[in-house]
Design an enzyme around this catalytic site. Structure first.
Site, PDB file in Angstrom:
ATOM      1  N   HIS A  91     -13.924   3.285  29.539  1.00 63.65           N
ATOM      2  CA  HIS A  91     -14.104   2.223  30.260  1.00 63.65           C
ATOM      3  C   HIS A  91     -15.159   1.437  29.714  1.00 63.65           C
ATOM      4  O   HIS A  91     -15.424   0.053  30.062  1.00 63.65           O
ATOM      5  CB  HIS A  91     -14.355   2.617  31.623  1.00 63.65           C
ATOM      6  CG  HIS A  91     -13.006   2.797  32.338  1.00 63.65           C
ATOM      7  ND1 HIS A  91     -12.698   2.646  33.705  1.00 63.65           N
ATOM      8  CD2 HIS A  91     -11.894   3.272  32.053  1.00 63.65           C
ATOM      9  CE1 HIS A  91     -11.731   2.966  34.044  1.00 63.65           C
ATOM     10  NE2 HIS A  91     -11.071   3.486  33.079  1.00 63.65           N
ATOM     11  N   HIS A 279      -5.080  10.772  28.887  1.00 65.02           N
ATOM     12  CA  HIS A 279      -4.515  11.350  30.184  1.00 65.02           C
ATOM     13  C   HIS A 279      -4.091  12.864  29.801  1.00 65.02           C
ATOM     14  O   HIS A 279      -3.480  13.672  30.761  1.00 65.02           O
ATOM     15  CB  HIS A 279      -3.208  10.488  30.645  1.00 65.02           C
ATOM     16  CG  HIS A 279      -3.574   9.297  31.177  1.00 65.02           C
ATOM     17  ND1 HIS A 279      -2.838   8.343  31.760  1.00 65.02           N
ATOM     18  CD2 HIS A 279      -4.909   8.682  31.257  1.00 65.02           C
ATOM     19  CE1 HIS A 279      -3.418   7.490  32.203  1.00 65.02           C
ATOM     20  NE2 HIS A 279      -4.699   7.527  31.773  1.00 65.02           N
TER      21      HIS A 279
END
Length: 750
Positions: A91, A279
């Site tokens: 992020h 993920h």
């Protein structure tokens, strides 16, 4: 108190401000950021040198120890902080946009508003707090910008993944960056500006499952995202994980994903690798509805000490954590890098369900409960996925890549390693900025590689003879100046791309850009190639990149009558080393320095000018002196007379400012972009653009223009123009700043 409007405070900084009275006025604040005034380090502090003294392996050892050192105030999922730190790094770097080069992890901006308070960054305040003891230990030898990204890298390594490498060299900034356009919405998760039929979002702080974001678009399969933003909602890094505006449609979500990741400079293969790789580890958090979550860090009370999103559900942490509002654990070994994510994606059929927070997510049909709980070893769960995970299966192109990766694990690991490295380093700029023992040896196309000259750098006598030869070609000095400026001014301070090094102005796509006047550019390049050929008959060599800049230097010297600095040592890139598609984003829609282009229905010409100046890391005085100087030097891209207000064109005079400030001249608009002026005293007629007249109409720019337009302003004008010119010509010379070239080579007799 913390929520009172600023204008109610009757102290410095409070009250009704200029921006309240005149919200559309041209703002120069982005030209005053990240200066010595805000930097706590000494002016001579060199982060690159400090980094070189870092105990790099000791730092990595400490980071590895932290991964499993679960803290009571923020316990680690599955006893390992890896997933949290991968998300933190992702992020930080993932805000990068290739269209304008802004965003990214290069400045450590995740520490500041608005990023530190985005709904997509819930709980990352805790990640940085976990890192503080390590940052404290190593002090100025490691920046927050580097540390946040390195921690993500180490997290992957500690979970069994072999990364591609890591480069340090990102100095910190000390204030929120105001230059990046994150969108025009005024609510979290709003997207009514970036999409023509978007939603207003919601004003409450909290996670990304806001009800307003789920109203949905009528055109989620066809909508276009405004430029240059890459996120689908205000406050998100990428797309809504529940699907477009919360609609659980994996195919429509794939469209959003493709748009967003392409604007991060990622192709389909890199996109699949990043999503599948990221993920594979960790989990999402949605233990309860978002109305349990308190205000974000910037709105939190002072006693929270920079932490936000206090959670009143249960313990507010560990199994009670609320971050995204989604509750998904992708694999059976969330603290280990495996192939389970892709395996489960295709092994199971998926049915829509809700998280405890009410967010849309998917659960495997007819599956056993074998997925571990993050904190209770006696609990097991069925495999779950996000809508955006299923996009990798149900989008035809993503599916092909995903299946290929599933069948070829080593290929997947290599693709993820490379894509992850690119994600973390895309805004690092030239390899000469890259530091540390883990810099990969392989050169990558997205680096915009430039060969290091394999010959002795030209010396002072060479420079003198080359300048004479250039001026003897008969090419007009104004054309030499235009070409040098066109080459150097592609630089973008955000991602450190562009600039004169590499001489890519002679390659596609730059040699076809309208702003570069291709026919004239070809004429200048042909002349300089001739100078190069003649010079190299002596056995010496010179790059065309150096000659382009030197030609501009020679022309400015002739116009100014004073020496102009020149630093040789540039290399020449090849077409094969140039990603044409990627470089198209550097083409300016308007360039006020060359009086090219105009504004749009949303952005004025002068706003584009200030934006461009910020990319060139210019101050307001530097912007002012460069525009005034380039006008009288005849640097307009098409040779027009707009703003060329001098009887001595080609001479570096302050006539632009003297004429602009003449009170006897009155102006009338021709079309809102071009203006006609008449001097009531002399009868002289003038023409100028918005990029010219703004220096007389804007109060702050006019104040600067008055300095250069004064009776004693010529000497300062010349001095400041030469300094600003030299700055732009060398914006991309990080090799020189780092001392890679021997200083004796740079002390040319000029």
């Amino acid at each position: 108190m913390g929520e009172c409007p600023l204008r109610t405070a009757n102290v410095a900084g409070g009250g009704t401000r200029n921006r309240d009275w005149w919200p559309n006025t041209l703002k120069l604040n982005i030209l005053r950021q990240h200066t010595e005034a805000t930097n706590p380090y000494d002016p001579n502090f060199d982060y690159a040198e400090a980094f070189k003294s870092l105990d790099y392996e000791g730092l990595k050892k400490d980071l590895r120890a932290l991964m499993t050192d679960s803290q009571e105030y923020w316990p680690a999922d599955f006893g390992h902080y890896g997933g949290l730190f991968v998300r933190m790094a992702w992020h930080s770097a993932g805000t990068y946009r290739v269209m304008d080069g802004r965003g990214g992890g290069g400045q450590g901006q995740q520490r500041f508003a608005p990023l530190n308070s985005w709904p997509d960054n819930v709980s990352l305040d805790k990640a940085r707090r976990l890192l503080w003891p390590i940052k404290q230990k190593y002090g100025n030898k490691i920046s927050w910008a580097d540390l946040m990204l390195l921690t993500g890298n180490v997290a992957l390594e500690d979970m069994g993944f072999k990364t591609f490498g890591f480069a340090g060299g990102r100095p910190d900034t000390w204030e929120a960056d105001e230059s990046t356009y994150w969108g025009g919405e005024t609510t979290w998760l709003g997207n009514e500006v970036r999409y023509s039929s978007g939603n207003e979002g919601h004003k409450e702080s909290g996670v990304i499952d806001g009800s307003e974001s789920k109203k949905g678009h009528k055109d989620i399969h066809t909508r276009d995202l405004e430029k240059p933003v890459s996120a689908a909602h205000m406050g998100l890094i990428y797309v809504n994980p529940e699907g477009p505006d919360g609609i659980p449609d994996p195919v429509a979500a794939a469209r959003d994903i493709r748009t967003t990741f392409s604007r991060m400079a990622m192709n389909d293969e890199e996109t699949v690798a990043l999503i599948a790789g990221g993920h594979t580890v960790g989990k999402t958090h949605g233990a309860a509805p978002s109305d349990n979550v308190g205000p974000e860090p910037e709105a939190a009370p002072i006693e929270n000490q920079g932490l936000g999103w206090s959670n009143k559900h249960g313990s507010g942490k560990g199994p009670d954590t609320i971050t995204s509002g989604l509750e998904v654990i992708w694999t059976k070994e969330p603290a280990k890098f495996t192939m389970n994510y892709l395996e489960y994606l295709f092994k199971y059929e998926w049915e829509l369900t809700k998280s405890p927070a009410g967010a849309n997510q998917w659960v495997a049909k007819n599956a056993e409960e074998f997925i571990p709980d993050a904190f209770d070893p006696s609990k097991k769960h069925k495999p779950r996925m996000l809508t955006t995970d299923l996009s990798l299966r149900f989008d035809p192109e993503y599916e092909k890549i995903s299946r290929r990766f599933l069948e070829n694990p080593e290929q997947f690991k290599d693709a993820f390693a490379r894509a992850w490295f690119k994600l973390l380093h895309r805004d690092m700029g030239p390899r000469s900025r890259w530091l540390g023992p883990e810099v990969p040896k392989e050169t990558l196309l997205w680096e915009d590689p430039i060969p290091t000259p394999d010959h002795p750098i030209i010396d002072g006598s060479d420079v003198d003879s080359l300048k004479k030869a250039i001026l003897a070609t008969g090419v007009a000095p104004s054309k030499l100046i235009q070409t040098a400026w066109a080459s150097a001014s592609t630089f973008r301070g955000g991602d450190k791309r562009g600039g004169a090094n590499g001489a890519r102005i002679r390659l596609e796509p730059q040699n076809k850009w309208e702003v570069n006047n291709p026919q004239q550019l070809a004429e200048v390049l042909k002349a300089l190639e001739g100078v190069k050929a003649d010079f190299e008959k002596s056995g010496k060599k010179v790059s065309i990149a150096d000659l382009i800049v030197l030609a501009g230097v020679a022309a400015v010297e002739q116009a100014a009558g004073v020496p102009v600095p020149f630093t040789p040592g540039r290399g020449d890139a090849t077409q094969e080393q140039t990603d044409v598609e990627s470089f198209t984003h550097l083409e300016p829609a308007a360039d006020a320095f060359r009086n090219y282009g105009k504004g749009t229905s949303r952005v004025t010409t002068e706003q584009i000018m200030v934006d461009r100046a910020q990319q060139l890391t210019l101050t307001a005085p530097e912007l002012t002196v460069l525009v005034g100087g380039l006008r009288v030097l005849g640097a307009n891209y098409d040779g027009s007379s707009h703003g060329v207000w001098t009887d001595k064109p080609g001479k570096l005079t302050n006539d632009f400012f003297v004429t602009l400030l003449d009170p006897y001249t009155s102006w009338k608009s021709v079309d809102g972009e071009v203006f006609e002026g008449t001097n009531s005293k002399s009868g002289k007629k003038l023409t100028g653009t918005r990029a010219d007249l703004v220096f007389g109409s804007h109060s702050e720019l006019r104040a600067l223009a008055e300095v250069y337009g004064s009776a004693d302003g010529q000497q300062k004008f010349t001095k400041d123009f030469v300094a600003a010119w030299d700055k732009v010509m060398n914006l991309d010379r990080f090799d020189v700043r780092r001392g890679i070239y021997d200083e004796t080579r740079l002390k040319s007799k000029l």
